[in-house]
Design a protein around this motif. Structure first.
Motif, PDB file in Angstrom:
ATOM      1  N   ASN A   1       8.924   2.972  -5.821  1.00  0.00           N
ATOM      2  CA  ASN A   1       9.130   4.337  -6.304  1.00  0.00           C
ATOM      3  C   ASN A   1      10.615   4.645  -6.435  1.00  0.00           C
TER       4      ASN A   1
ATOM      5  N   PRO B   1      11.071  -0.024   4.874  1.00  0.00           N
ATOM      6  CA  PRO B   1      11.136  -0.224   3.422  1.00  0.00           C
ATOM      7  C   PRO B   1      12.510  -0.704   2.967  1.00  0.00           C
TER       8      PRO B   1
ATOM      9  N   HIS C   1       8.166   8.860   3.769  1.00  0.00           N
ATOM     10  CA  HIS C   1       9.023   8.223   2.758  1.00  0.00           C
ATOM     11  C   HIS C   1       9.165   6.730   3.059  1.00  0.00           C
ATOM     12  N   TRP C   2       9.286   6.398   4.327  1.00  0.00           N
ATOM     13  CA  TRP C   2       9.447   4.996   4.727  1.00  0.00           C
ATOM     14  C   TRP C   2       8.137   4.233   4.622  1.00  0.00           C
ATOM     15  N   ALA C   3       7.038   4.924   4.902  1.00  0.00           N
ATOM     16  CA  ALA C   3       5.755   4.213   4.939  1.00  0.00           C
ATOM     17  C   ALA C   3       5.080   4.156   3.565  1.00  0.00           C
ATOM     18  N   TRP C   4       5.158   5.246   2.798  1.00  0.00           N
ATOM     19  CA  TRP C   4       4.432   5.301   1.523  1.00  0.00           C
ATOM     20  C   TRP C   4       5.339   5.362   0.304  1.00  0.00           C
ATOM     21  N   GLY C   5       6.608   5.677   0.524  1.00  0.00           N
ATOM     22  CA  GLY C   5       7.508   5.752  -0.623  1.00  0.00           C
ATOM     23  C   GLY C   5       7.626   7.151  -1.204  1.00  0.00           C
TER      24      GLY C   5
ATOM     25  N   THR D   1       4.630  -0.877  -3.231  1.00  0.00           N
ATOM     26  CA  THR D   1       4.851   0.385  -3.941  1.00  0.00           C
ATOM     27  C   THR D   1       6.337   0.419  -4.262  1.00  0.00           C
TER      28      THR D   1
ATOM     29  N   LEU E   1      15.488   0.484   0.854  1.00  0.00           N
ATOM     30  CA  LEU E   1      15.966   1.766   0.361  1.00  0.00           C
ATOM     31  C   LEU E   1      17.306   1.556  -0.325  1.00  0.00           C
TER      32      LEU E   1
ATOM     33  N   ARG F   1       7.051   6.414 -10.250  1.00  0.00           N
ATOM     34  CA  ARG F   1       6.332   5.738  -9.166  1.00  0.00           C
ATOM     35  C   ARG F   1       5.506   4.582  -9.715  1.00  0.00           C
TER      36      ARG F   1
ATOM     37  N   SER G   1      -1.004  -0.509  12.780  1.00  0.00           N
ATOM     38  CA  SER G   1       0.420  -0.852  12.735  1.00  0.00           C
ATOM     39  C   SER G   1       1.305   0.247  12.158  1.00  0.00           C
TER      40      SER G   1
ATOM     41  N   ILE H   1       6.032  -3.038   7.149  1.00  0.00           N
ATOM     42  CA  ILE H   1       5.449  -1.721   7.465  1.00  0.00           C
ATOM     43  C   ILE H   1       6.491  -0.870   8.195  1.00  0.00           C
ATOM     44  N   ASN H   2       6.697   0.339   7.716  1.00  0.00           N
ATOM     45  CA  ASN H   2       7.701   1.268   8.261  1.00  0.00           C
ATOM     46  C   ASN H   2       9.132   0.747   8.162  1.00  0.00           C
TER      47      ASN H   2
ATOM     48  N   TRP I   1       9.218   9.751   7.794  1.00  0.00           N
ATOM     49  CA  TRP I   1       8.277   8.651   8.075  1.00  0.00           C
ATOM     50  C   TRP I   1       7.433   8.341   6.832  1.00  0.00           C
TER      51      TRP I   1
ATOM     52  N   PRO J   1      -4.251  -8.131  10.032  1.00  0.00           N
ATOM     53  CA  PRO J   1      -2.797  -8.272   9.993  1.00  0.00           C
ATOM     54  C   PRO J   1      -2.108  -7.054  10.600  1.00  0.00           C
ATOM     55  N   ILE J   2      -1.045  -7.290  11.344  1.00  0.00           N
ATOM     56  CA  ILE J   2      -0.312  -6.155  11.910  1.00  0.00           C
ATOM     57  C   ILE J   2       0.992  -5.899  11.160  1.00  0.00           C
ATOM     58  N   ASP J   3       1.368  -6.833  10.326  1.00  0.00           N
ATOM     59  CA  ASP J   3       2.535  -6.569   9.476  1.00  0.00           C
ATOM     60  C   ASP J   3       2.493  -7.499   8.263  1.00  0.00           C
TER      61      ASP J   3
ATOM     62  N   VAL K   1      12.755   3.183  -3.385  1.00  0.00           N
ATOM     63  CA  VAL K   1      12.115   2.831  -2.124  1.00  0.00           C
ATOM     64  C   VAL K   1      10.991   1.840  -2.414  1.00  0.00           C
TER      65      VAL K   1
ATOM     66  N   THR L   1       7.896  -0.191  -0.525  1.00  0.00           N
ATOM     67  CA  THR L   1       7.119  -0.282   0.716  1.00  0.00           C
ATOM     68  C   THR L   1       5.935  -1.246   0.514  1.00  0.00           C
TER      69      THR L   1
END
Ligand code: HEM
Lengths: 348, 264
Positions: free
Chosen positions: A310, A186, B195-199, A308, A188, A123, B120, A183-184, B193, A160-162, A193, A195
């Motif tokens: 990972n 990532p 995994h997608w948001a924080w990894g 991030t 992959l 990570r 968000s 955001i949401n 979720w 900021p919203i994104d 991953v 993010t």
């Protein structure tokens, strides 16, 4: 002996005891978590296996319950696997109970995937990349991630919203994949991953104008050749340089205060000079002699993104487990009622 | 009309249903039972309209503060009760379940009901699904808790209006299983979720650990019912303990300790 061990491993009673043991250990132990932030506060920044060996092992008196619970969870996984294998060989009504089978298989896959990821994953939280730069993924030889562009999206009331980072994944300098990381949403690939975490701007140089008011940006690393044939190398840019009484220099902050360039001049006759140029004070004589006529106007900023990055080799397997489990749960919702009508349940 | 008024009206209906069930304990009249059931249905409809309205105004499922989660918990509990009552006609158990529901609403009504803006990272269908499955699961565990208590009451006092011990046991097992199934979906959606948001798909914070414990506990309960010695009273006791674990995970951690799921 082998038969007894096998039936013990397939025993539902053993499963309940093991699960109860893990539950009690985690319950008691977890209440310690908030009071030891140095031990438990950064657990998510490294894979669980790394945390166990590097942080938990030297503090066994406070983390022994983690080892106990981890061992019991592994035992529960083995127990579930044995039950599953036993069913495959012994059960007649396979289709009627496929929901339960899928559910148990899902548990086994997810547990296995978590163990795999804890041991072989890595990570990198909060990795800063400036627009245009690329960073080498040090735990993944040959791979690099390049930030092509960055765009924050602001809401109507300010925050900021994104934050959209357009990145390219490279392997041995060959682009493998290009994607927007938001955001949401990532990036992959396999177990990799990426993010978004945050973003910012940093001063990287100055904007100058010449006699005709044409502007030109100079950053650390740039080179300029003047009309009289001198070559000026802007070795590095420092946003806030502090000059001490004894003449020594030090780096103050990342914010703009007294910006400075460390420069090296090679005159047309081959002579050289190296020193500091702080545009808010005077232009050093050698720089004047080199024919430098630009005037500083503003600070040049560069966007950067904090990501991030990972890698969890078990993630695709965990996803497969999650799909099996979801399907299993949905099918079991029906078979539960069917089993109840037929009074079909193990009796222990 | 403001949405809080609808909620107050719904609470009034639930209160009337509790009074009706209470009177029915004494008079044992079918009519009273029907009136109480109608009160629950009316309360649920009003609460559903209120939820839909707030959802429409906010533009997202409003479950981001303690008021909204207590509200949603109460709505889920009423929905679960109606499922069981319509399916099995378990009228008198409504007294306890609706009392529990009123307790949730009582705590909700004393709190700030303004709709917060959505950050968000929560603006995703994963969030709505995670919460819906989570609270439906919690509600079924609350239902199992009520059935567990009623099982013990029935065993000691033999109340004629309550379902038989065999039915209470059957219903308890059913709500544990349904709760476990929905909570499993909640955990899966939450993990994807995360995994997608924080990894990473599991976070070692106290809320994460306790949610896993809730799941593990009820997974154990899905099997404990097969063990003869645990059936009946043992199972009723486990349902009560399990709900204690749920309450600590839902409220205790948010109120007493810090986590990345504040007051959810
Ligand atoms: C964390 C791990 C596990 C989970 C989440 C899990 C979950 C479940 C669920 C939800 C059911 C359905 C219950 C019902 O239909 O009422 C079930 C049934 C069952 N499980 Fe597990 N289980 C786990 C581990 C195990 C283990 C380790 C064993 C064996 C030692 C086992 C043996 C069984 C058996 C025999 C059934 C009954 C199936 C039937 O209807 O014939 N499970 N499990």
């Amino acid at each position: 002996m082998l038969k007894t061990t096998w039936s013990l491993l397939c025993s539902l009673k053993v499963a309940i005891f093991v699960a109860s043991g893990a539950t009690l250990l985690l319950m008691g132990g977890s209440l310690q978590v908030p009071s030891h932030p140095t031990l438990f506060g950064h657990m998510d920044q490294v894979p669980f296996g790394t945390w166990l060996s590097e942080t938990a092992l030297p503090h066994l008196s406070k983390t022994w319950w983690f080892w106990g619970a981890a061992a019991l969870m592994i035992l529960l996984g083995v127990n579930t696997l044995c039950c599953f294998i036993d069913w495959l060989f012994n059960l007649k009504a396979r289709w009627k109970k496929c929901g339960e089978y899928l559910l148990h298989l899902g548990v086994i896959l997810i547990l296995g995937a978590y163990i795999w990821g804890s041991i072989s994953g890595w990570r990198n939280s909060d990795t800063k990349i400036a627009v245009g730069d690329q960073i080498v993924l040090k735990d993944w030889p040959g791979y690099a991630l390049k930030l092509n562009s960055f765009k924050p999206i602001f809401g109507t009331n300010g925050p900021p919203i994104d934050m959209i980072s357009h990145v390219t994944l490279l392997r041995d300098d060959t682009p493998l994949l290009e994607a927007d990381v938001a955001i949401n949403a990532p990036l992959l690939r396999g177990g990799l991953v990426v993010t978004p975490v945050s973003f910012g701007k940093e001063p990287v140089g100055l904007i100058f104008t010449d006699r005709t008011e044409t502007s030109q940006t100079i950053e650390g690393g740039d080179t300029l050749t003047t009309d009289n044939g001198s070559r000026i190398e802007f070795l590095r840019f420092i946003p806030d340089l502090k000059q001490h009484r004894d003449g020594s220099l030090s780096y103050r902050t990342d914010r703009v205060g007294t910006p400075a360039f460390q420069i090296k001049i090679t005159f047309a006759d081959g002579n050289q000079w190296q020193g500091w140029y702080t545009p808010t004070t005077a232009v050093p004589r050698p720089l004047q002699m080199a024919g430098f006529v630009l005037r500083p106007r503003a600070v040049a900023y560069q966007d950067y993104s904090i990501l991030t990055i990972n890698y969890d080799p078990g993630a695709p397997m965990a996803m497969a487990g999650a799909i099996f489990m979801t399907t299993g749960v949905l099918i079991s919702l029906f078979s539960f009622y069917r089993k109840r009508t037929r009074n079909d349940r193990p009796s222990i | 009309m403001n949405s809080l008024l609808l909620l107050k009206l719904a609470s009034g209906c639930y209160l009337l249903s509790v009074a009706g069930y209470l009177l029915n304990l004494h008079f044992n009249a079918k009519r009273l039972q029907q009136i109480s059931f109608s009160c629950v249905v009316s309360g649920f409809l009003l609460q559903t309209i209120c939820l839909g309205w707030r959802w429409h105004i906010a533009g997202f499922l409003p479950v981001t503060n303690l008021f909204s989660t207590l509200f949603f918990f109460s709505w889920s509990l009423a929905a679960c009760y109606l499922y069981f009552d319509i399916r099995y006609r378990i009228g008198a158990t409504g007294l306890f379940v609706m009392f529990l529901n009123l307790t949730l609403l009582f705590f909700a009504l004393g709190r700030d009901s303004t709709l917060p803006t959505l950050i968000s990272s929560l603006d995703t269908p994963f969030f709505s699904l995670h919460i819906i499955f989570s609270f439906l699961g919690y509600a079924l565990f609350a239902m199992a808790f009520s059935l567990g208590i009623l099982y013990l009451v029935q065993r000691v006092f033999t109340v004629s209006q309550l379902p038989s011990l065999a039915v209470l046991r059957k219903l308890n097992e059913e709500s544990i299983f349904l709760g476990f199934a929905l909570f499993t979906l909640c955990m899966i959606v939450g993990a994807i979720w995360a995994h997608w948001a924080w990894g990473y798909y599991f976070s070692w914070n106290i809320k994460g650990i306790w949610s896993f414990l809730v799941w593990l506990f009820y997974a154990g309960m899905c099997h404990a019912k097969f063990i003869k010695r645990w059936q009946g009273t043992g199972y009723a006791l486990l349902s009560i303990i399990g709900f204690g674990v749920v309450l600590f995970t839902y409220l205790g951690i948010g109120l007493l300790l810090e986590s990345n799921h504040p007051l959810e």
